[in-house]
Design an enzyme around this catalytic site. Structure first.
Site, PDB file in Angstrom:
ATOM      1  N   LYS A 190       0.860  -1.193   0.000  1.00  0.00           N
ATOM      2  CA  LYS A 190       0.000   0.000   0.000  1.00  0.00           C
ATOM      3  C   LYS A 190       0.891   1.237   0.000  1.00  0.00           C
ATOM      4  CE  LYS A 190      -1.864   2.842   2.694  1.00  0.00           C
ATOM      5  NZ  LYS A 190      -1.829   4.009   1.783  1.00  0.00           N
ATOM      6  N   GLY A 243       7.019   5.041   7.933  1.00  0.00           N
ATOM      7  CA  GLY A 243       6.120   6.193   8.055  1.00  0.00           C
ATOM      8  C   GLY A 243       6.292   6.844   9.411  1.00  0.00           C
ATOM      9  N   SER A 244       5.228   7.482   9.865  1.00  0.00           N
ATOM     10  CA  SER A 244       5.325   8.281  11.086  1.00  0.00           C
ATOM     11  C   SER A 244       5.331   7.391  12.334  1.00  0.00           C
ATOM     12  CB  SER A 244       4.137   9.237  11.156  1.00  0.00           C
ATOM     13  OG  SER A 244       2.942   8.483  11.183  1.00  0.00           O
ATOM     14  N   THR A 245       5.874   7.948  13.395  1.00  0.00           N
ATOM     15  CA  THR A 245       5.934   7.209  14.661  1.00  0.00           C
ATOM     16  C   THR A 245       4.525   6.957  15.199  1.00  0.00           C
ATOM     17  OG1 THR A 245       8.142   8.016  15.113  1.00  0.00           O
ATOM     18  CG2 THR A 245       6.855   7.331  17.024  1.00  0.00           C
ATOM     19  N   GLU A 265       9.980   1.355  10.458  1.00  0.00           N
ATOM     20  CA  GLU A 265      10.974   2.402  10.171  1.00  0.00           C
ATOM     21  C   GLU A 265      10.243   3.731  10.316  1.00  0.00           C
ATOM     22  OE1 GLU A 265      14.052   1.728   9.703  1.00  0.00           O
ATOM     23  OE2 GLU A 265      13.939  -0.408   9.331  1.00  0.00           O
ATOM     24  N   CYS A 302      13.751  11.019   5.970  1.00  0.00           N
ATOM     25  CA  CYS A 302      13.824  10.650   7.389  1.00  0.00           C
ATOM     26  C   CYS A 302      15.246  10.784   7.918  1.00  0.00           C
ATOM     27  CB  CYS A 302      13.321   9.225   7.575  1.00  0.00           C
ATOM     28  SG  CYS A 302      14.225   8.064   6.532  1.00  0.00           S
ATOM     29  N   GLU A 407       9.625  15.996  15.278  1.00  0.00           N
ATOM     30  CA  GLU A 407      10.008  15.957  13.863  1.00  0.00           C
ATOM     31  C   GLU A 407       9.181  16.969  13.066  1.00  0.00           C
ATOM     32  OE1 GLU A 407       8.725  12.528  11.549  1.00  0.00           O
ATOM     33  OE2 GLU A 407      10.726  12.386  10.680  1.00  0.00           O
TER      34      GLU A 407
END
Ligand code: NAD
Length: 503
Positions: A190, A243-245, A265, A302, A407
């Site tokens: 996706k 992607g995001s945390t 990641e 990132c 971030e």
């Protein structure tokens, strides 16, 4: 028919790849894809539902037995076919990536596409050169113990779900699907709904490359809809997510509950340390490299060095040099081959960046360069409705404030001064993240000592972003769980089984 109308409008009609066929979503729902450099619609993308996700998982599940039993060399041949098609159509893929993300075409052509092709070829080769372990057991001298030989079988896990973000769309998607496919898993991927076009082109190319139906499936749509449905699907064996945390935490929780294998990641707030003995000048010196680390891909990588930590003795020189380099990055049309600094990938993300810079001002930050959305009349005419932000350098913030801790993922770098190595390390390690770090010094002993003490999964010394696909890649703390790259990725996508044979 729909395809024809879209082509007439110059728009791409993105579709799902399910069981070897390009199909519209069962949901009948679509999302608009906006070109960030102009604000105009570029494509429409399926907003797939749990039904679409389920159809793709079923196809992948049905294709798994035959694919997993295929000789690795045959899987590698198909992956190399796919790499060859992308390489032949490199300009077309690069233009689509640049339009979709806002990154300069020169960068898409010289970095994103070559790296995507290298990902496919690297893992196609790696799986052929991989070996399994064996342990010759002498019984350890324990009375009655027998001699045996243990060997480890590594079998593909099954259906792997690969979820990727918008900043390096094809680069990160191929980084995930390549080791999954090479090791014999079937895949449902996706891509980000914000930048889906090259994934769609890859789906088309996979049919041409000769992949058996169902081996690679591509489902498009919003994360909370089809993305979550894929993660929660009972028939999948592993999830790899970049992607995001925030989303990573949810995926981690869900996979923990169902005991699926998961690799995460996530975000970063990467420190870039410059000691006073560092080579500061020249194209590979600390100042030019720090500016490159802060502003490449408009700061949307990132691994960007978003916190610049500078030894007091060279602070003024570095601050002035980085501010000058930022000022020279003039936002331009990503389609222009001369452009080095492009658009922000979405207006939503631009709003997040401007809010962070406004907050920095309120918190007493001094803006040394940039700090604003460029006035529309400073942009090429085509781009006046686009999402752009100046390369921005900020000093004077408290290291514990939110701008230094959270971030931003945009062209914004903050500066802090340190007086000695221990203060440098305290600042460097003083966030929740731990993805990457960079150290500039001429002292090899210090480089080693500091690298060992940094909370980071990746450290560069006297350089930035040099990547070897065989090395472990990933973060510590809130930057992720697990490692990708080389053998780490081959391990992640296979289940080890020890077989002990009495000799
Ligand atoms: P995001 O987390 O919003 O989305 C990433 C992907 O996850 C998208 O495809 C999205 O549709 C999907 N998604 C969202 N919610 C989901 C859910 N509930 N279930 C399943 N899938 C879901 O991240 P983004 O904004 O696309 O990307 C930017 C972030 O990615 C930044 O935080 C950046 O640091 C991080 N990133 C990390 C790395 C790394 O290697 N560590 C690399 C690139 C980007």
């Amino acid at each position: 028919m729909v395809d024809r109308v879209f082509i007439q409008l110059g728009m791409v009609n993105v579709r799902n790849l399910v069981g070897g066929r390009l199909v519209d979503p069962a949901s009948g729902a679509w999302l608009d894809v906006i070109e960030p450099a102009t604000g105009r619609p570029l494509a429409r993308v399926p907003d797939s539902s749990a039904l679409d996700a389920d159809a793709a998982v079923r196809c992948a599940r049905d294709a798994f037995p035959a694919w997993s039993l295929l000789p690795a060399a045959e899987r590698a041949r198909l992956m190399n076919n796919l790499a060859g098609i992308v390489e032949r159509r490199l300009d077309e893929f690069a233009s689509a990536e640049s339009d979709d993300t806002g990154k300069p075409i020169t960068i898409a052509r010289s970095i994103d596409l070559p790296r995507s092709i290298a990902n496919l070829r690297h893992f196609a080769g790696a799986v052929l050169h991989w070996s399994s372990e064996s342990h010759d057991s002498d019984g350890g001298g324990v009375p009655g113990a027998v001699r045996s030989i243990n060997y480890t079988l590594r079998r593909p896990r099954g259906v792997a779900v690969c979820i990727s973000p918008w900043n390096l769309p094809l680069y990160l998607l191929t980084w995930k699907i390549a080791p999954a496919l090479a090791t014999g898993n079937t895949v449902v991927t996706k891509p980000s709904e914000v930048t889906p076009i090259t994934a769609h082109m890859l789906a088309e190319a996979s049919i041409e490359a000769g992949f058996p139906p169902g081996v690679l499936n591509v489902i498009h749509g919003a994360g909370a809809g089809c993305g979550a449905a894929l993660v929660e699907h009972p028939d999948i064996a592993a999830v790899t997510f970049t992607g995001s945390t925030t989303v990573g935490r949810w995926i981690g929780r869900s996979c923990g509950q169902s005991l699926k294998r998961v690799s995460l990641e996530l975000g970063g707030k990467n420190p870039f340390l410059i000691f006073d003995d560092a080579e500061l000048d020249g194209p590979e010196g600390a100042i030019a490299t720090a500016a490159r680390a802060a502003f490449s891909n408009q700061g949307q990588i990132c691994l960007c060095g978003s916190r610049l930590l500078i030894h007091a003795g060279v602070y003024d020189r570095v601050a002035e040099g980085v501010a000058r380099a930022a000022g020279a990055l003039v936002p331009g049309d990503p389609r222009d081959p001369e452009t080095r600094f492009g658009a922000i990938t979405s207006t939503g993300h631009l709003a997040k960046i401007t809010a962070a810079v406004d907050r920095a001002r309120v918190l007493g930050g001094r803006i040394l360069a940039g700090g604003r959305v460029p006035p529309p009349d400073s942009l090429p005419e085509r781009c006046r409705g686009g999402a752009f932000h100046q390369a921005t350098v900020i000093e004077g913030l408290d290291p514990s404030c939110e701008v230094e801790q959270e971030e931003i993922f945009g062209p914004v770098v903050t500066l802090q001064r340190f007086s000695d190595e221990s203060e440098a390390l305290r600042l460097a390690n003083g966030t929740a993240y731990g993805l990457a770090a960079t150290v500039f010094t001429r002292d090899g002993t210090r480089a080693h000592r500091v690298s060992a003490a940094l909370d980071a999964g990746i450290v560069w010394v006297n350089g930035w972003m040099n990547r070897d696909l065989r090395t472990p890649f990933g973060g510590v703390k809130s930057s992720g769980v697990g490692r990708e790259g080389g053998v780490e990725a081959l391990r992640f996508f296979t289940e080890p089984k020890n077989v002990c044979v009495r000799t």
